[in-house]
Scaffold this active site. Structure first.
Site, PDB file in Angstrom:
ATOM      1  N   CYS A   2       0.864  -7.116   2.781  1.00  0.00           N
ATOM      2  CA  CYS A   2       0.457  -6.374   3.552  1.00  0.00           C
ATOM      3  C   CYS A   2      -0.475  -6.937   4.222  1.00  0.00           C
ATOM      4  O   CYS A   2      -1.014  -8.077   3.977  1.00  0.00           O
ATOM      5  CB  CYS A   2      -0.134  -5.027   3.002  1.00  0.00           C
ATOM      6  N   ARG A  50       1.524  -2.798   7.306  1.00  0.00           N
ATOM      7  CA  ARG A  50       2.147  -2.023   6.139  1.00  0.00           C
ATOM      8  C   ARG A  50       3.792  -2.338   6.072  1.00  0.00           C
ATOM      9  O   ARG A  50       4.339  -1.790   6.794  1.00  0.00           O
ATOM     10  CB  ARG A  50       2.276  -0.766   5.198  1.00  0.00           C
ATOM     11  N   LEU A  51       3.763  -2.969   4.375  1.00  0.00           N
ATOM     12  CA  LEU A  51       5.462  -3.737   4.156  1.00  0.00           C
ATOM     13  C   LEU A  51       5.783  -2.688   2.899  1.00  0.00           C
ATOM     14  O   LEU A  51       4.469  -2.406   1.513  1.00  0.00           O
ATOM     15  CB  LEU A  51       5.711  -4.605   3.586  1.00  0.00           C
ATOM     16  N   ALA A  52       6.006  -1.428   3.738  1.00  0.00           N
ATOM     17  CA  ALA A  52       6.768  -0.084   2.336  1.00  0.00           C
ATOM     18  C   ALA A  52       7.315  -0.797   1.588  1.00  0.00           C
ATOM     19  O   ALA A  52       8.394  -0.872   1.353  1.00  0.00           O
ATOM     20  CB  ALA A  52       7.219   0.427   3.712  1.00  0.00           C
ATOM     21  N   VAL A  53       6.707  -0.542  -0.163  1.00  0.00           N
ATOM     22  CA  VAL A  53       7.622  -0.471  -1.059  1.00  0.00           C
ATOM     23  C   VAL A  53       7.530   0.657  -2.056  1.00  0.00           C
ATOM     24  O   VAL A  53       8.509   1.019  -2.140  1.00  0.00           O
ATOM     25  CB  VAL A  53       7.247  -1.641  -1.862  1.00  0.00           C
ATOM     26  N   ASN A  73      -4.122  -4.502  -0.314  1.00  0.00           N
ATOM     27  CA  ASN A  73      -3.349  -6.028  -0.470  1.00  0.00           C
ATOM     28  C   ASN A  73      -2.846  -6.520  -1.866  1.00  0.00           C
ATOM     29  O   ASN A  73      -3.341  -6.524  -1.875  1.00  0.00           O
ATOM     30  CB  ASN A  73      -3.253  -6.743   0.747  1.00  0.00           C
ATOM     31  N   GLY A  74      -1.362  -5.649  -1.981  1.00  0.00           N
ATOM     32  CA  GLY A  74      -1.481  -6.196  -3.481  1.00  0.00           C
ATOM     33  C   GLY A  74      -0.404  -5.245  -4.397  1.00  0.00           C
ATOM     34  O   GLY A  74       0.413  -4.486  -3.934  1.00  0.00           O
ATOM     35  N   GLU A  75      -0.066  -5.758  -6.064  1.00  0.00           N
ATOM     36  CA  GLU A  75       0.352  -5.317  -6.594  1.00  0.00           C
ATOM     37  C   GLU A  75      -0.549  -5.091  -7.722  1.00  0.00           C
ATOM     38  O   GLU A  75      -0.934  -6.433  -8.555  1.00  0.00           O
ATOM     39  CB  GLU A  75       1.357  -6.032  -6.307  1.00  0.00           C
ATOM     40  N   ASP A  98       0.165   2.686  -5.625  1.00  0.00           N
ATOM     41  CA  ASP A  98      -0.495   1.951  -6.309  1.00  0.00           C
ATOM     42  C   ASP A  98      -1.707   2.343  -5.448  1.00  0.00           C
ATOM     43  O   ASP A  98      -2.578   1.890  -6.103  1.00  0.00           O
ATOM     44  CB  ASP A  98      -0.020   0.247  -7.002  1.00  0.00           C
TER      45      ASP A  98
END
Length: 164
Positions: A2, A50-53, A73-75, A98
């Site tokens: 993102c 956003r890259l929607a995951v 931005n992250g995981e 998250d």
């Protein structure tokens, strides 16, 4: 992946600086082509691509809860554990993202939330009640985070070209 960008300035009101933030966000659209969003307050603007995951329908950003607004931005690898701990503290969740877990962790523990995070991330949280901006990046620096400080404010983004 993102993209995040933001601007905080206490000498100038930023509510009417949308065109500049739009250009900053456009420069990182390739990081998150699925959606974008903006937040504007008197002394802070935040943008997100956003890259929607995860939680595609409900994970939009900037995300707010009360007077707190986050761009992230992250995981987080320990999202489930953090959510469970926050539920025990009485936090309620309206998404499965998250992002919301991270925002509620910051609300619950402040800067100490960093001690509990396991993951790769860069984020900023604006507290409109206290007019403060908290920013952090994962310890190794996997997620990019560039910033420029100037007298009275700062700008930040996922890529340096947004600052230029």
């Amino acid at each position: 992946m993102c993209g995040i960008a933001g601007w905080s300035d206490f000498r100038d009101e930023l509510e009417n600086r949308g065109e500049i933030m739009r250009k900053m966000r456009q420069s990182i659209t390739h990081r998150g082509p699925d959606a974008s969003g903006d937040f504007a307050d008197r002394h802070c603007r935040l943008s997100h691509t956003r890259l929607a995951v995860i939680d595609v329908e409900n994970g939009a950003q900037p995300m707010s809860s009360g007077c707190f607004t986050i761009v992230y931005n992250g995981e987080l690898y320990n999202t489930a554990e953090l959510r469970a701990e926050l539920l025990k503290k009485g936090c309620a969740f309206s998404t499965h993202s998250d992002t919301e877990v991270l925002l509620k962790a910051y609300i619950a523990w402040g800067e100490d939330c960093l001690l509990k995070l396991n993951g790769i991330y860069a984020f900023a949280v604006w507290n409109s009640a206290e007019q403060t901006l908290f920013m952090a990046r994962d310890r190794i620096g996997v997620k990019p985070f560039f910033y420029y400080l100037y007298d009275g404010g700062l700008i930040f983004a996922s890529e340096i070209k947004s600052l230029l």
